[in-house]
Design an enzyme around this catalytic site. Structure first.
Site, PDB file in Angstrom:
ATOM      1  N   ASP A   1      58.020  76.557 -24.064  1.00 58.77           N
ATOM      2  CA  ASP A   1      58.155  75.989 -22.732  1.00 58.77           C
ATOM      3  C   ASP A   1      59.085  74.779 -22.856  1.00 58.77           C
ATOM      4  OD1 ASP A   1      58.039  75.534 -20.060  1.00 58.77           O
ATOM      5  OD2 ASP A   1      55.860  75.486 -19.913  1.00 58.77           O
TER       6      ASP A   1
HETATM    7  C1  BGC Z   1      57.633  75.303 -16.841  1.00 60.94           C
HETATM    8  C2  BGC Z   1      57.938  76.760 -17.111  1.00 60.94           C
HETATM    9  C3  BGC Z   1      59.344  77.068 -16.655  1.00 60.94           C
HETATM   10  C4  BGC Z   1      60.295  76.163 -17.399  1.00 60.94           C
HETATM   11  C5  BGC Z   1      61.752  76.426 -17.078  1.00 60.94           C
HETATM   12  C6  BGC Z   1      58.694  74.392 -17.412  1.00 60.94           C
HETATM   13  O1  BGC Z   1      58.523  73.086 -16.997  1.00 60.94           O
HETATM   14  O2  BGC Z   1      56.373  74.974 -17.381  1.00 60.94           O
HETATM   15  O3  BGC Z   1      57.007  77.573 -16.478  1.00 60.94           O
HETATM   16  O4  BGC Z   1      59.635  78.415 -16.887  1.00 60.94           O
HETATM   17  O5  BGC Z   1      59.997  74.818 -17.059  1.00 60.94           O
HETATM   18  O6  BGC Z   1      62.080  76.031 -15.819  1.00 60.94           O
END
Ligand code: BGC
Length: 754
Positions: free
Chosen positions: A293
């Site tokens: 993540d």
């Molecule tokens: C979120 C993810 C997301 C990623 C990319 C993160 O802050 O937890 O779910 O896919 O950002 O945008």
């Protein structure tokens, strides 16, 4: 002593093999040999490059990179030292960056472009929690299919969806992104979404790779505060948290998995070898890749798990986090770690293989520009068909919570007062993860009422939000301005019925949007009370990204409709339900609490040693609130009524065949979600009071009856113990069938596994 049967669910295994190739056109062996020959040509630096994902500058969900960073990023792409970009969207943009990669780098390895396509891309569909309320797997798959078509037309190859996190806590803003509180429903929906995104052939230019996220347990953030500590038992991990991920990987062949910000058993998910290597890649045989993540590898330092960036990179790689999203820890430290022998080349090769494999499957090596067609981009983004589909899904996501005096459906000739800022809002229905949907592009209720020819007066009553918050901005709620109340009250007085639309702005749910108070934000509750006093024939429509506490409304109003954030066609869908053009059929995928103090409140809880039948001080209860939720999981009414009868459970070999008859006993056609629950009365690990194990959505004409059949076998009757072993034990089982998780029609049987 009871015999315990350990089952390696043969049925599931066979199913997964049958599906394993479904997302690929090219023979797996051909892909494998192409991967190997490319890998053999790569330098260590190039290999590490494949493990790095950077974000476009400007569009982020984390700390912002600056212009200097953009220049550096493009230099890295040209040098072949980046494997993927996120947040680069649109054929023109993607082409520029893909060109850098393909035409400048030594090996010309194409990038894979990812984006959060969560509930539609250009056409906005209901937020995933709302869509889950449809319990309509075909429609959910179709909605993901359409989102994939639109995203692919904008040059994207990969979405960071579906979110398969089970959550029992409506304080957590990200419940809007998931399928609610139940692992069975969550698994079915995760499978449908992955199939929708990936289609049958991943190399087609209208399919994209899916990401099941967040692996694992992110939905259990303590107190619902985003990014907070997670702490649950291993039986919860195996029985509640993992099943949707397992299903998405094994049944739908999800090509990527995103790990999570949180810790599991004291170990950050990104550095969690047990989760990523033993369970996911080991036991489940996952051969796609894991993406971290957003900077979750780096955050292991804050967690107190890694001493510094160097160690964070080592721990993440060793634990099986293949691609690093945006933190640069791999970029800065992996080479050194390999050269010093701290990280083996085998681990790097394994991660690179996984990423190249998915790129081959997507057809990017055959044609890196496969997704880049301006003509298709223009045509797909204007599709009226997609809007029609979004309306259909939105209608089916609406849940009729209460309709005591049959105020609904509205009748022709009635004079209606339509009240509330959200009724005129063309933005909030787009939800918080709206991808490329244009701001203010949803159909409002006001516009839809006009289009439907309803005789109505509109009064805003009160502004909900001061200004207009974007994805990263805090929402400023109107907590003082009541100047519109008198107009709203007057409109209510002069009308036969009132429709009042209250709830949350789009930006009040989603990532980083945790709340401790789950009533209506700002002055909306006061407005509701004033309007209801002026006209008791008030119908409350709730737009929200999460279950809110509706106790006052439930006590004081006859009619409540849960409308989530329904997407581009929100107003039309709602109007169709309010006037009875579409008979509501949604069922709650998450319990609605009576008060925040009850949270977490969920239907599949354990019985405890002092369950609520004991009317005594020393039983498991609150002194000031009931134990039950206000509206339970599976609840949802219709303009018709359904009767259940003739429930039986008959053994057929190892399977129990469950039959039930459902009749439409009302005056209009309607759809019902028939739900099957079990209870394992005694087991070597205590089992919940009820567990959903099957459902069917059926349409019945007035007076029509249908006999339905479900089957319960080892897969449904078994469970995991704390060591992750799947057990199927003999004993008494109760089953319950009905239109809600509190269904009363029941029978029991004694099960003896063979
Ligand atoms: C979120 C993810 C997301 C990623 C990319 C993160 O802050 O937890 O779910 O896919 O950002 O945008």
């Amino acid at each position: 002593m009871r015999a315990i049967l350990r089952l390696l669910c043969a049925a599931t295994l066979i199913g997964s093999l049958a599906n394993a190739g479904s997302a690929m056109a090219e023979e797996p062996t051909a892909i494998e040999s192409r991967v190997e020959s490319l890998l053999a040509q790569m330098t260590l630096e190039e290999k590490i490059g494949q493990l790095i994902q950077l974000s476009n500058v400007g569009d982020t969900t984390g700390p912002l990179p600056d212009d200097e960073a953009r220049r550096r990023n493009m230099e890295l792409v040209k040098a072949g030292l980046i494997g993927s970009m996120l947040n680069v969207v649109g054929v023109e943009e993607v082409r520029i960056v893909q060109d850098y990669a393909v035409n400048n780098s030594r090996l010309g390895i194409p990038l894979i472009f990812g984006f959060d396509v969560v509930h539609g891309h250009k056409t906005s569909f209901p937020i995933p929690l709302g869509e889950a309320a449809s319990w309509d797997l075909e429609l959910i798959e179709e909605s993901a299919r359409i989102a994939a078509t639109e995203a692919a037309a904008q040059g994207l190859n990969w979405t960071f969806a579906p979110m398969a996190d089970i959550s029992r806590d409506p304080r957590w803003g990200r419940v809007m992104e998931g399928a609610g509180e139940d692992p069975y429903l969550g698994a079915e929906i995760a499978v449908a979404r992955v199939r929708g995104f990936q289609g049958r052939d991943l190399s087609r230019p209208d399919t994209i790779a899916a990401t099941v996220k967040h692996f694992a347990g992110y939905g259990f953030s303590e107190s619902g505060r985003d990014y907070n500590t997670v702490d649950f038992s291993s039986t919860t991990l195996f029985n509640v948290v993992l099943p949707p991920f397992r299903a998405a990987v094994k049944r739908a062949n999800a090509r990527t998995v995103m790990n999570a910000f949180n810790i599991v058993n004291g170990i950050p998910s990104t550095g969690n070898t047990f989760l990523q290597r033993e369970i996911l890649k080991g036991e489940w045989g996952f051969d796609g890749f894991v993406v971290s993540d957003w900077a979750s590898g780096l955050e292991m330092i804050n967690h107190g798990f890694a001493a510094d960036e160097h160690e964070a990179a080592r721990l993440a790689m060793q634990a099986g986090s293949d691609m690093d999203m945006e933190s640069s820890i791999y970029l800065e430290h992996l080479q050194d770690l390999v050269e010093n022998g701290d990280v083996s080349l085998e681990l790097i090769d394994d991660a690179v293989r996984r990423i190249l494999r998915v790129k081959y499957e997507l057809g990017l090596f055959d044609d890196p520009y496969r997704y880049l067609d301006e003509g298709r981009e223009a045509a797909v983004l204007l599709s009226l068909e997609n809007l029609a589909a979004a309306r259909k899904v939105a209608e089916r996501s609406i849940v009729l919570l209460k309709n005591d005096d049959h105020l609904l459906p509205l009748k022709g000739g009635e004079k209606v007062a339509l009240i509330g800022a959200l009724a005129a809002d063309e933005d909030s229905p787009l939800g918080n993860w709206r991808a490329m949907s244009e701001a203010d592009s949803a159909v409002s209720v006001v516009d839809a009422f006009e289009a439907a020819g309803i005789d109505f007066t509109y009064a805003e009553g009160a502004v909900l939000e001061i200004g207009s918050a974007g994805f990263p901005d805090p929402v400023v709620v109107n907590a003082e301005d009541r100047s519109g109340f008198s107009e709203a009250v007057a409109a209510a007085r002069g009308a036969d019925k009132v429709v009042i639309v209250l709830g949350e702005d789009a930006r009040q749910s989603g990532e980083g949007r945790s709340r401790t108070r789950l009533g209506f934000p700002g002055v909306q509750q006061e407005l509701l009370e004033a309007v209801t006093e002026a006209n008791p024939n008030t119908i409350l429509v709730v737009m929200s990204g999460r279950p809110l506490v509706l106790s006052w409304a439930d006590e004081n109003l006859p009619t409540i409709v849960q409308a989530w954030h329904l997407g581009s066609e929100s107003g039309h869908a709602l109007t169709n339900v309010l006037i009875g053009k579409y008979n509501p059929s949604g069922k709650l995928p998450m319990s609605f609490p009576r008060s925040v103090g009850q949270v977490p409140v969920y239907y599949n809880h354990f019985n405890t040693g002092r369950p609520d039948e004991i009317p005594d001080v020393f039983w498991s209860h609150f002194t000031d609130e009931k134990n039950t939720p206000l509206y339970p999981f599976g609840h949802g009414l219709s303009y018709t009524s359904f009767a259940y009868s003739d429930l039986s459970a008959v053994p057929e070999g190892e399977i129990y065949s469950v039959e039930v008859t459902v009749a439409n006993t009302g005056q209009v056609a309607g759809e019902e979600v028939v739900q099957l629950y079990i209870r394992d009365r005694a087991a070597s690990v205590v089992r919940p009071v009820r567990e959903l194990k099957g459902f069917q959505k059926i349409l019945l004409q007035p007076g029509e009856r249908k006999a339905l059949r479900f089957s319960l076998g080892p897969d449904e009757l078994g469970f995991y113990n704390g060591d992750g072993e799947f057990l199927v034990e003999p004993g008494m089982f109760d089953i319950f069938v009905g239109g809600v998780s509190t269904a009363e029609l029941s029978t029991s049987f004694s099960y003896e596994p063979r």
